[in-house]
Design a protein around this motif. Sequence first.
Motif, PDB file in Angstrom:
ATOM      1  N   LEU A   5       0.820  -1.205   0.000  1.00  0.00           N
ATOM      2  CA  LEU A   5       0.000   0.000   0.000  1.00  0.00           C
ATOM      3  C   LEU A   5       0.856   1.258   0.000  1.00  0.00           C
ATOM      4  O   LEU A   5       0.521   2.256  -0.636  1.00  0.00           O
ATOM      5  CB  LEU A   5      -0.919   0.001   1.224  1.00  0.00           C
ATOM      6  N   MET A  11       0.279   5.104  -0.515  1.00  0.00           N
ATOM      7  CA  MET A  11      -0.503   5.379   0.682  1.00  0.00           C
ATOM      8  C   MET A  11       0.425   5.682   1.841  1.00  0.00           C
ATOM      9  O   MET A  11       1.475   5.064   2.004  1.00  0.00           O
ATOM     10  CB  MET A  11      -1.393   4.175   1.007  1.00  0.00           C
ATOM     11  N   SER A  13       0.581   6.846   6.227  1.00  0.00           N
ATOM     12  CA  SER A  13      -0.157   6.840   7.474  1.00  0.00           C
ATOM     13  C   SER A  13      -0.799   8.205   7.706  1.00  0.00           C
ATOM     14  O   SER A  13      -0.140   9.233   7.568  1.00  0.00           O
ATOM     15  CB  SER A  13       0.774   6.507   8.643  1.00  0.00           C
ATOM     16  N   PRO A  14      -2.092   8.247   8.061  1.00  0.00           N
ATOM     17  CA  PRO A  14      -2.769   9.519   8.317  1.00  0.00           C
ATOM     18  C   PRO A  14      -2.299  10.194   9.604  1.00  0.00           C
ATOM     19  O   PRO A  14      -2.592  11.366   9.834  1.00  0.00           O
ATOM     20  CB  PRO A  14      -4.246   9.124   8.431  1.00  0.00           C
ATOM     21  N   TRP A 140     -14.869  -2.842   3.712  1.00  0.00           N
ATOM     22  CA  TRP A 140     -14.578  -1.697   2.845  1.00  0.00           C
ATOM     23  C   TRP A 140     -15.414  -0.485   3.225  1.00  0.00           C
ATOM     24  O   TRP A 140     -15.087   0.637   2.837  1.00  0.00           O
ATOM     25  CB  TRP A 140     -14.804  -2.077   1.387  1.00  0.00           C
ATOM     26  N   PRO A 143     -13.610   2.065   8.239  1.00  0.00           N
ATOM     27  CA  PRO A 143     -12.273   2.647   8.058  1.00  0.00           C
ATOM     28  C   PRO A 143     -11.151   1.778   8.611  1.00  0.00           C
ATOM     29  O   PRO A 143     -10.505   2.110   9.611  1.00  0.00           O
ATOM     30  CB  PRO A 143     -12.373   3.982   8.808  1.00  0.00           C
ATOM     31  N   PHE A 145      -8.830   0.128   6.131  1.00  0.00           N
ATOM     32  CA  PHE A 145      -7.739   0.428   5.202  1.00  0.00           C
ATOM     33  C   PHE A 145      -7.754   1.879   4.728  1.00  0.00           C
ATOM     34  O   PHE A 145      -6.950   2.258   3.898  1.00  0.00           O
ATOM     35  CB  PHE A 145      -7.803  -0.506   3.988  1.00  0.00           C
ATOM     36  N   TRP A 146      -8.693   2.638   5.216  1.00  0.00           N
ATOM     37  CA  TRP A 146      -8.744   4.058   4.860  1.00  0.00           C
ATOM     38  C   TRP A 146      -9.090   4.868   6.114  1.00  0.00           C
ATOM     39  O   TRP A 146      -9.604   4.341   7.088  1.00  0.00           O
ATOM     40  CB  TRP A 146      -9.782   4.326   3.761  1.00  0.00           C
ATOM     41  N   SER A 147      -8.753   6.138   6.073  1.00  0.00           N
ATOM     42  CA  SER A 147      -8.926   6.995   7.238  1.00  0.00           C
ATOM     43  C   SER A 147     -10.328   7.603   7.270  1.00  0.00           C
ATOM     44  O   SER A 147     -10.828   8.094   6.256  1.00  0.00           O
ATOM     45  CB  SER A 147      -7.884   8.116   7.239  1.00  0.00           C
ATOM     46  N   LYS A 150     -11.135  11.221   6.023  1.00  0.00           N
ATOM     47  CA  LYS A 150     -11.386  11.566   4.624  1.00  0.00           C
ATOM     48  C   LYS A 150     -12.855  11.894   4.381  1.00  0.00           C
ATOM     49  O   LYS A 150     -13.194  12.534   3.394  1.00  0.00           O
ATOM     50  CB  LYS A 150     -10.962  10.403   3.718  1.00  0.00           C
TER      51      LYS A 150
END
Length: 217
Positions: A5, A11, A13-14, A140, A143, A145-147, A150
């Motif tokens: 990733l 990608m 880290s947030p 999916w 959150p 694999f995603w922050s 967003k």
Amino acid sequence: LSLGLEYGMGMKSPIEGVSLHTWLVCGLLPWLFISESLSTPVQSIVQHAYLVKKMRFNVSLIPLSKVTSGLFTHLMLLGLFILFLLSTGKRPTLHWMQLPYLILCSTLLLSALGWLTSAVYVFARDIGQVLNLTTTLLIWLTPVFWSAEKMNGEYSSLLYLNPFAYIVEGYRQCLLMERWVFTDTGASLAFWAVTVTVLVLSMLVFRRLNNHFADVI
């Protein structure tokens, strides 16, 4: 996975100062507990039919035992992750004291869903396939694999519809971001509104169908 990733998809880290793989593992940790406790209790009553036919046995303990088993595994993995954080120089804060609360949130919600799905499965076996598909889709929509950051503005309220997002984000806020989960009052209220609704519904459905389990199985 984190290397793919990070370098393959660009990608990052947030959270500043936190590596991508640490951020991912912190999100996957509660999700593994969630996914296991969603899938294993469904067929539990049918699999333990010999216990169901015993008149004095409390059938509600069967799906609950599956969630409890997943909880023990989760606690061991959580302990290992905390040791990892400490080994990287991360210092414990008061925010870590929120972990028992988050564990209670997830266990209560998953127990309610376990009672509901296991009771319905006795009469409608297709719900097992539906639940597997839903779990695959949920990862999916959660959150992991995603922050969650967003989804700002008008779309942020959509996360309130997913109680698992509250748990996953809570782990990251607690262990990595040094934030209080209760800061977002709307998210907390939405989570408990969903959880209490599911809990009451599961109790009503389970109690109504319980007397017919032995006949159908």
